[in-house]
Design an enzyme around this catalytic site. Structure first.
Site, PDB file in Angstrom:
ATOM      1  N   ASP A  13       0.817  -1.223   0.000  1.00  0.00           N
ATOM      2  CA  ASP A  13       0.000   0.000   0.000  1.00  0.00           C
ATOM      3  C   ASP A  13       0.846   1.267   0.000  1.00  0.00           C
ATOM      4  OD1 ASP A  13      -2.220  -1.712   0.248  1.00  0.00           O
ATOM      5  OD2 ASP A  13      -1.911  -1.792   2.406  1.00  0.00           O
ATOM      6  N   LYS A  16       2.351   2.123  -5.182  1.00  0.00           N
ATOM      7  CA  LYS A  16       3.114   1.663  -6.348  1.00  0.00           C
ATOM      8  C   LYS A  16       2.338   1.900  -7.643  1.00  0.00           C
ATOM      9  CE  LYS A  16       3.437  -2.467  -4.518  1.00  0.00           C
ATOM     10  NZ  LYS A  16       2.976  -2.195  -3.165  1.00  0.00           N
ATOM     11  N   GLY A  40      -3.988  -4.402  -4.284  1.00  0.00           N
ATOM     12  CA  GLY A  40      -4.956  -3.399  -4.706  1.00  0.00           C
ATOM     13  C   GLY A  40      -4.188  -2.154  -5.094  1.00  0.00           C
ATOM     14  N   HIS A  41      -4.078  -1.900  -6.383  1.00  0.00           N
ATOM     15  CA  HIS A  41      -3.311  -0.743  -6.848  1.00  0.00           C
ATOM     16  C   HIS A  41      -4.272   0.311  -7.385  1.00  0.00           C
ATOM     17  CE1 HIS A  41       0.364  -3.616  -7.431  1.00  0.00           C
ATOM     18  NE2 HIS A  41       0.106  -3.335  -6.181  1.00  0.00           N
ATOM     19  N   GLN A 222       2.457  -6.042  -3.017  1.00  0.00           N
ATOM     20  CA  GLN A 222       2.719  -5.998  -1.575  1.00  0.00           C
ATOM     21  C   GLN A 222       4.035  -5.231  -1.311  1.00  0.00           C
ATOM     22  OE1 GLN A 222       1.671  -9.367  -2.808  1.00  0.00           O
ATOM     23  NE2 GLN A 222      -0.319  -8.426  -2.538  1.00  0.00           N
TER      24      GLN A 222
HETATM   25  P1  IMP Z   1      -2.367 -12.804   2.024  1.00  0.00           P
HETATM   26  O1  IMP Z   1      -1.492 -12.187   0.995  1.00  0.00           O
HETATM   27  O2  IMP Z   1      -3.837 -12.621   1.714  1.00  0.00           O
HETATM   28  O3  IMP Z   1      -2.008 -14.230   2.306  1.00  0.00           O
HETATM   29  O4  IMP Z   1      -2.139 -12.012   3.409  1.00  0.00           O
HETATM   30  C1  IMP Z   1      -0.928 -12.102   4.142  1.00  0.00           C
HETATM   31  C2  IMP Z   1      -0.570 -10.757   4.759  1.00  0.00           C
HETATM   32  O5  IMP Z   1      -0.224  -9.832   3.722  1.00  0.00           O
HETATM   33  C3  IMP Z   1      -1.723 -10.090   5.521  1.00  0.00           C
HETATM   34  O6  IMP Z   1      -1.177  -9.364   6.611  1.00  0.00           O
HETATM   35  C4  IMP Z   1      -2.312  -9.124   4.511  1.00  0.00           C
HETATM   36  O7  IMP Z   1      -2.989  -8.040   5.122  1.00  0.00           O
HETATM   37  C5  IMP Z   1      -1.056  -8.672   3.798  1.00  0.00           C
HETATM   38  N1  IMP Z   1      -1.311  -8.207   2.422  1.00  0.00           N
HETATM   39  C6  IMP Z   1      -1.556  -8.973   1.339  1.00  0.00           C
HETATM   40  N2  IMP Z   1      -1.722  -8.202   0.255  1.00  0.00           N
HETATM   41  C7  IMP Z   1      -1.558  -6.934   0.654  1.00  0.00           C
HETATM   42  C8  IMP Z   1      -1.569  -5.673  -0.029  1.00  0.00           C
HETATM   43  O8  IMP Z   1      -1.743  -5.567  -1.238  1.00  0.00           O
HETATM   44  N3  IMP Z   1      -1.355  -4.585   0.746  1.00  0.00           N
HETATM   45  C9  IMP Z   1      -1.121  -4.669   2.085  1.00  0.00           C
HETATM   46  N4  IMP Z   1      -1.081  -5.806   2.755  1.00  0.00           N
HETATM   47  C10 IMP Z   1      -1.292  -6.936   2.044  1.00  0.00           C
END
Ligand code: IMP
Length: 424
Positions: A13, A16, A40-41, A222
């Site tokens: 977040d 990017k 989520g971009h 991420q």
């Molecule tokens: P997962 O990717 O859904 O398995 O989540 C694992 C961890 O990564 C969690 O703490 C999510 O909140 C975090 N996470 C996954 N994708 C994002 C993102 O795009 N932005 C921020 N945190 C993310």
């Protein structure tokens, strides 16, 4: 510039999407190299505001090819939905999208499995619920379903149904829960089979673009601190988030990398569980959350907010080999009397990073802050470095010094042109 890699330097977040969209102006292609629909971009354009989860952010520029590399996991329904949403708003992407046949598909069973592991677990990760982790687990168990498998439709469909049966058995699904999984699996099969037109060889296509002197942006998802190897394990995602992963996912050699750009938010946020040394679980955090509208693009969850962390910024900059940094959301900090920046942790300063790297729980570190004066002026939309209030410039220069790489671009608002470039 052959390949330019863009990565997040915090917990995701960082903004990017906007920077990829900006740099895509003179790129031939933008290729996503990690993650799935957990990302989520957000990109604001004159045509409107777009929240992309699966498609590379650069596809909003007409004429730029979009690619999804083998290190990603793809939910076909989410991807097709995103393509059709874009087409409905006048952005056609179908004829310039290429998805590696080697991507693993997010079967509906992955979301079921994730829901069970998050609710029953003694250690909740706070995942996004998009089936990301279980899909990577299947990949490395060598039982995953790849997009290229659709070339044999009957076998593909049989395997998908078998995966649903296995999941129903494992979690004891019955009645409506089982029916829902069967229904979702049929929709998944149909959507996957309709993706044949997008399947291609991303690695080969990139090599052709580079041979013709084109440029490719490798877009990470991420952030570094969510990387399964280098992040705050086990509170991480399962896709690799660091710059090195661009090579393995997209299939090009490290010698093709022109530069690495790190994206750093002017403060820190994190969604989900896990250590966050500079978190402000108080009025300050609330104020940052409100000013920055810090709610998840994918899940809508309120993000945890806090001050900038210079120790982690330096760690992430070094790990990714960043040539330069874009600082984002600086405008959000306008109006604070004072700003705090973590310069070290309360341990032997010489050993802070070593301790972090050798796995001492980051939560045990006590941040030591430098207090900087804030600025009152609204800087939203500012495009000139010299026009920034002196205290804002001092803040940027402090982060630059701590991170250890030049901050060459500063985002001052959501729009495409709310950007300061210090290099031109
Ligand atoms: P997962 O990717 O859904 O398995 O989540 C694992 C961890 O990564 C969690 O703490 C999510 O909140 C975090 N996470 C996954 N994708 C994002 C993102 O795009 N932005 C921020 N945190 C993310």
């Amino acid at each position: 510039m052959p390949v330019r890699i863009i990565v997040g330097l915090q917990w995701g977040d960082e903004g990017k999407g906007k920077m990829v969209d900006h740099l895509a102006l003179d790129a031939s292609a933008v290729a996503r190299f990690s993650g799935g629909a957990n990302a989520g971009h957000t990109v604001e354009t004159p045509m409107g505001r777009y929240a992309l989860h699966m498609l590379p952010s650069g596809v909003l520029r007409q004429g730029v090819a979009g690619m999804i590399g083998s290190g990603c996991v793809v939910d076909p329904l989410a991807l097709l939905g995103e393509i059709s949403d874009l087409e409905n708003s006048g952005v056609t992407v179908a004829d310039r999208l290429l998805v590696s046949g080697k991507v693993h598909l997010v079967h509906p069973a992955a979301r079921v499995s994730e829901a069970f592991s998050e609710t029953g677990a003694d250690r909740k990760i706070g995942t996004t619920g998009r089936g990301i982790g279980p899909t990577y687990v299947e990949k490395f168990r060598r039982r995953g379903i790849r997009l290229e498998d659709i070339s044999l439709p009957a076998q593909f469909s049989a395997r998908c149904r078998e995966r649903a049966d296995r999941c129903a058995q494992e979690f004891g699904l019955e009645g409506t829960a089982r029916e829902a999984l069967v229904r979702d699996t049929e929709a998944f099969i149909e959507a996957s089979l309709s993706m044949a037109r997008y399947v291609g060889d991303v690695s080969y296509t990139i090599s052709r673009i580079l041979e013709e002197n084109g440029t490719v942006i490798a877009e990470g998802a991420q952030g570094t601190l969510l990387d399964p190897d280098h992040g705050t394990y086990p509170y991480v995602t399962c896709g690799q988030c660091v710059s090195g992963a661009a090579c393995t996912s997209l299939g090009f050699g490290p010698n093709r990398v022109g530069e690495v750009v790190g994206i750093l938010k002017a403060y820190s946020t994190r969604v989900g569980e896990g250590p966050f040394p500079t978190e402000q679980a108080n009025e300050t955090g609330e104020r940052i959350r409100k000013a920055g509208n810090e709610y998840g693009t994918t899940t809508g969850r309120p993000r945890r907010c806090g001050w900038s962390d210079g120790v982690l910024a330096r760690y992430a900059t070094r790990l990714n080999g960043c040539d330069w940094i874009t600082l984002t959301l600086l405008d959000v900090l306008s109006g604070f009397e004072e700003l705090q920046v973590c310069t070290r942790y309360e341990l032997d300063p010489e050993q802070d990073l070593a301790l972090f790297e050798t796995g001492v729980r980051l939560g045990a570190h006590i941040p030591v802050y430098e207090t900087l004066p804030g600025w009152k002026e609204d800087i939203r939309g500012e495009t000139r470095w010299d026009a920034l209030p002196p205290n804002a410039r001092r803040y940027v220069e402090t982060l630059e010094r701590l991170a250890g790489a030049p901050i060459r671009a500063i985002s001052t608002g959501p729009d495409r042109d709310h950007l300061i470039r210090r290099d031109n």
